[in-house]
Design an enzyme around this catalytic site. Structure first.
Site, PDB file in Angstrom:
ATOM      1  N   GLU A 126      -3.710 -26.425 -85.164  1.00 14.49           N
ATOM      2  CA  GLU A 126      -4.989 -26.227 -85.859  1.00 14.49           C
ATOM      3  C   GLU A 126      -4.768 -25.787 -87.313  1.00 14.49           C
ATOM      4  O   GLU A 126      -5.423 -26.310 -88.227  1.00 14.49           O
ATOM      5  CB  GLU A 126      -5.798 -25.167 -85.093  1.00 14.49           C
ATOM      6  N   HIS A 162      -1.535 -24.851 -79.756  1.00 13.70           N
ATOM      7  CA  HIS A 162      -2.825 -25.402 -80.205  1.00 13.70           C
ATOM      8  C   HIS A 162      -3.226 -24.783 -81.543  1.00 13.70           C
ATOM      9  O   HIS A 162      -3.620 -25.483 -82.482  1.00 13.70           O
ATOM     10  CB  HIS A 162      -3.883 -25.127 -79.129  1.00 13.70           C
ATOM     11  N   ASN A 163      -3.102 -23.477 -81.653  1.00 14.39           N
ATOM     12  CA  ASN A 163      -3.500 -22.820 -82.898  1.00 14.39           C
ATOM     13  C   ASN A 163      -2.577 -23.202 -84.053  1.00 14.39           C
ATOM     14  O   ASN A 163      -3.026 -23.378 -85.187  1.00 14.39           O
ATOM     15  CB  ASN A 163      -3.503 -21.302 -82.715  1.00 14.39           C
ATOM     16  N   SER A 169     -10.188 -22.276 -76.268  1.00 15.98           N
ATOM     17  CA  SER A 169     -10.459 -22.915 -77.556  1.00 15.98           C
ATOM     18  C   SER A 169     -11.870 -23.493 -77.588  1.00 15.98           C
ATOM     19  O   SER A 169     -12.412 -23.884 -76.561  1.00 15.98           O
ATOM     20  CB  SER A 169      -9.462 -24.057 -77.815  1.00 15.98           C
ATOM     21  N   LYS A 180      -1.997 -22.428 -75.779  1.00 17.06           N
ATOM     22  CA  LYS A 180      -3.026 -22.074 -76.756  1.00 17.06           C
ATOM     23  C   LYS A 180      -2.395 -21.688 -78.101  1.00 17.06           C
ATOM     24  O   LYS A 180      -2.916 -22.028 -79.170  1.00 17.06           O
ATOM     25  CB  LYS A 180      -3.889 -20.923 -76.236  1.00 17.06           C
TER      26      LYS A 180
END
Lengths: 300, 300
Positions: free
Chosen positions: A175, A171-172, A118, A168
């Site tokens: 986001e 995380h996205n 990231s 991840k």
């Protein structure tokens, strides 16, 4: 130390730049001549036969689109791979694919690490945030690589195969929801009760001491201080698969992720309808941090 | 410079501390003796007749609950207020109330500024983010006060009466959605496919170089590194009125704020049901930044 890097696009080039800058020799491959040229200028030694990389290095970083491209690259390397080689997939692969690849490669004595990366294009300068899964010893062997690519303190071992890409993926998902949350607020500043509020000024003051200060807010300020009407921007937001994967896994495990899911639905709606002020800002933010295309009309 | 400060609770005390630290004399009032005592220790000169404040200073900062308490304080001051006095409402008042108060007070020659104050209890140390609306000249006269209270660059004039509280209201709406967004992600790390991911480690690595780095994420890491199970935490999330106001104004002006609205619905659900892992984290975050109560059982 010497490393192979397969995939020299936007993100691959940023990774290469950090590696070279930190004294690591990079042997790179990409199907595109333009990408190879740019990487060569950044100090990467270009190789035109991808399989040969496996003979020259013991660590290979993959920065190619998720899915078939990753399997294709691994297949093309397979017969040249030497025992003990570490393959690191730094892209946005599905964690289940990473578990499968780690299992398959382990059978021929090759270590596979899944690494969520990231930071977007800014990572080239300040370093990336890296979430790494797989064999712990392989992780430790590759430490200098992670140190070179990461921001200070910006890498960590997450656990067994797939955990890096899983973290991840989540995380996205976060986001997606964060981008939409800020954008809704700016829309209400711009198109609500008052018409005279300078939206960029609001963004700016929030970056200093407020509860909602963040890097995404800093980028919002950069965008809005340059253009707060966004008249020439398409409100259609693109996406990769990580958002949908987040929602799918959440449903499978009965974890409610209403905001993440809604932000995904809004993206689909934005592509059908052309979107609104909020989705224009999200599209611009994605462009700002990831270099994702944003156009006046049509899809991204 | 000398300023009156009415309301010496958690936030009032933080404001007082910054004013005193920056060499501004503070005359303070609160109905609670405990609050007065704490403020006196921070260097505030306590006065026991609130109306007398209006005789001694030309700038009065209000830090009392929104609604009737603000009107009551203004009423109790009214006959002592001298022409040219500036009243600053630093609380979370409805912007329409602020417009009304500014209009009414202008008739007797008193300036009213509405100031959104963000930063929570940490603001005491690092300064607050201040969004200010009302008469521009009054704003300029009160500059030393804003400079003392704000973080570096953390204050700005937003526009006519009500804009300060309007921008703060929107800020809070965004905040609601951001908290829920992060919390959903952490829930999926904790209760999804993997059971062995160290959630605090994920939070930590994200704070270094990732797209989603933010102050709320820093606080999440602080909480999760201390306790990532949150077994003893109530998942019932409290709220003030700013979230609902955000949604109400958005509907009035046809601005879609789906995520902000959903985060509000989830808070109501959390109070009925006791919530889940995600709402426990939101409750803890609110406690961390705002000192809002969080308990093992029952409502906040």
């Amino acid at each position: 130390m010497k490393i192979g890097l397969i995939g020299l696009g936007r993100m691959g080039l940023a990774i290469a730049t950090r590696l070279v800058k930190n004294g690591i020799e990079v042997i790179g491959f990409d199907q595109s001549n333009d990408c190879c040229k740019a990487a060569a200028e950044a100090g990467v030694k270009i190789i035109h036969d991808v399989a040969k990389i496996a003979e020259q290095v013991r660590i290979i970083w993959l920065m190619v689109p998720e899915g078939k491209p990753v399997d294709d690259v691994i297949e093309s390397l397979q017969f040249q791979l030497q025992k003990g080689t570490i393959i690191i997939d730094g892209g946005n692969s599905l964690f289940r694919d990473s578990i499968r690849r780690a299992t398959d490669l382990a059978k021929i004595g090759v270590n596979f690490l899944d690494c969520g990366t990231s930071g977007g294009l800014h990572g080239k300068t300040i370093g990336f945030s890296l979430m790494i899964g797989g064999n712990k010893k392989a992780f430790e062997s590759a430490l200098p690589v992670f140190e070179a690519i990461a921001a200070p303190q910006g890498f960590a071992y997450m656990g067994p195969a797939g955990t890096g890409h899983y973290v991840k993926m989540v995380h996205n998902g976060i986001e997606y929801a964060l981008l939409q949350s800020y954008a809704e607020g700016f829309d209400l500043l711009k198109n609500g009760y008052y018409k005279e509020i300078n939206v960029a000024n609001a963004a700016k003051v929030w970056t200093h001491g407020s509860i909602i200060r963040s890097w995404i807010l800093n980028l919002s300020y950069e965008i809005l201080s340059h253009d707060q009407d966004l008249n020439d921007v398409s409100g259609a937001i693109g996406e990769n698969k990580t958002g949908q994967w987040t929602v799918d896994v959440a449903k499978e495990y009965n974890v409610p992720v209403d905001l993440i899911e809604k932000s995904l639905t809004i993206r689909a709606w934005s592509r059908q309808s052309g979107g609104n002020y909020a989705t224009k800002l999200v599209a611009m933010l994605r462009n700002k941090f990831g270099g994702h295309a944003v156009t006046k009309k049509g899809l991204l």
